[in-house]
Design an enzyme around this catalytic site. Sequence first.
Site, short mmCIF file in Angstrom:
data_model
loop_
_atom_site.label_atom_id
_atom_site.label_comp_id
_atom_site.label_asym_id
_atom_site.label_seq_id
_atom_site.Cartn_x
_atom_site.Cartn_y
_atom_site.Cartn_z
N HIS A 98 0.84 -1.20 0.00
CA HIS A 98 0.00 0.00 0.00
C HIS A 98 0.88 1.26 0.00
CE1 HIS A 98 -2.88 -2.72 2.43
NE2 HIS A 98 -3.49 -2.52 1.26
N SER A 138 -2.70 -7.92 2.73
CA SER A 138 -2.86 -7.88 4.19
C SER A 138 -3.28 -9.24 4.71
CB SER A 138 -3.92 -6.84 4.59
OG SER A 138 -3.54 -5.57 4.14
N LYS A 182 -16.87 -8.09 6.10
CA LYS A 182 -15.50 -8.60 6.21
C LYS A 182 -15.04 -8.48 7.66
CE LYS A 182 -11.46 -8.05 3.19
NZ LYS A 182 -10.91 -7.20 2.13
N ARG A 189 -1.60 -5.72 -8.68
CA ARG A 189 -0.47 -6.60 -8.38
C ARG A 189 -0.22 -7.60 -9.48
NH1 ARG A 189 -2.99 -7.90 -2.64
NH2 ARG A 189 -4.72 -7.99 -4.07
O1 PNS Z 1 -8.42 -3.45 0.41
P1 PNS Z 1 -9.61 -4.06 -0.26
O2 PNS Z 1 -10.48 -4.80 0.73
O3 PNS Z 1 -9.25 -4.90 -1.44
O4 PNS Z 1 -10.47 -2.82 -0.83
C1 PNS Z 1 -11.68 -3.00 -1.53
C2 PNS Z 1 -12.48 -1.70 -1.52
C3 PNS Z 1 -12.76 -1.27 -0.08
C4 PNS Z 1 -11.71 -0.62 -2.22
C5 PNS Z 1 -13.83 -1.97 -2.27
O5 PNS Z 1 -14.47 -3.07 -1.71
C6 PNS Z 1 -14.76 -0.77 -2.24
O6 PNS Z 1 -14.58 0.17 -3.01
N1 PNS Z 1 -15.73 -0.79 -1.31
C7 PNS Z 1 -16.64 0.29 -1.07
C8 PNS Z 1 -18.08 -0.09 -1.42
C9 PNS Z 1 -18.33 0.14 -2.90
O7 PNS Z 1 -18.22 1.24 -3.40
N2 PNS Z 1 -18.64 -0.96 -3.57
C10 PNS Z 1 -18.93 -0.95 -4.98
C11 PNS Z 1 -17.66 -1.05 -5.80
S1 PNS Z 1 -18.12 -1.73 -7.29
#
Ligand code: PNS
Length: 163
Positions: free
Chosen positions: A17, A127, A41, A90
Amino acid sequence: MNRVVCPGSFDPITYGHLDIIARASALFDEVVIAVLVNQTKKSLFTVEERLEMISEVTAQYPNVRVDSWSGLLVDYCETNQIGSIIKGLRAVSDFDYELQMSQINYQLKGIETLFMSTSPAHSFLSSSLVKEVASFGGDVSSYLPPIIQKRLLDRLNSHKSQG
Ligand code: PNS
């Protein structure tokens, strides 16, 4: 002002990150790291703890700030007048899901997503894997800043002692 949001769970923040955050901070006037609250989660650290840890390890970047949000990322962007999202990619395995998210986010609110390729040194880092390695006593010192590693080991030990 040219602002970008770097969203994620950051449970906890890793060198992967930080690589993206550091490089984004050189490209944008302001980088907002948004800790997204995901009710489904299970996280090891509270949102407040994650915000505190991120603030500590990004303190050297004056144009980086930290925030949290519960809801759609595009609503965060709209509320805070941020026009784009930056994500680290990644490997090819990240691509399908990231592509879908970027397309839906653009369709919902016209928010652009920019993908930055992760440095090869961190391309396998996540993570979840770091937590798994640490939980079995593996060495995670090359994946996390020392203060985050300490917080992670303390948290895992306190879980163990609680049975
Ligand atoms: O670190 P992560 O868990 O891979 O991050 C994923 C994250 C939090 C960026 C993604 O799940 C997200 O944008 N969540 C917010 C809810 C949202 O907007 N969902 C619709 C996206 S299509």
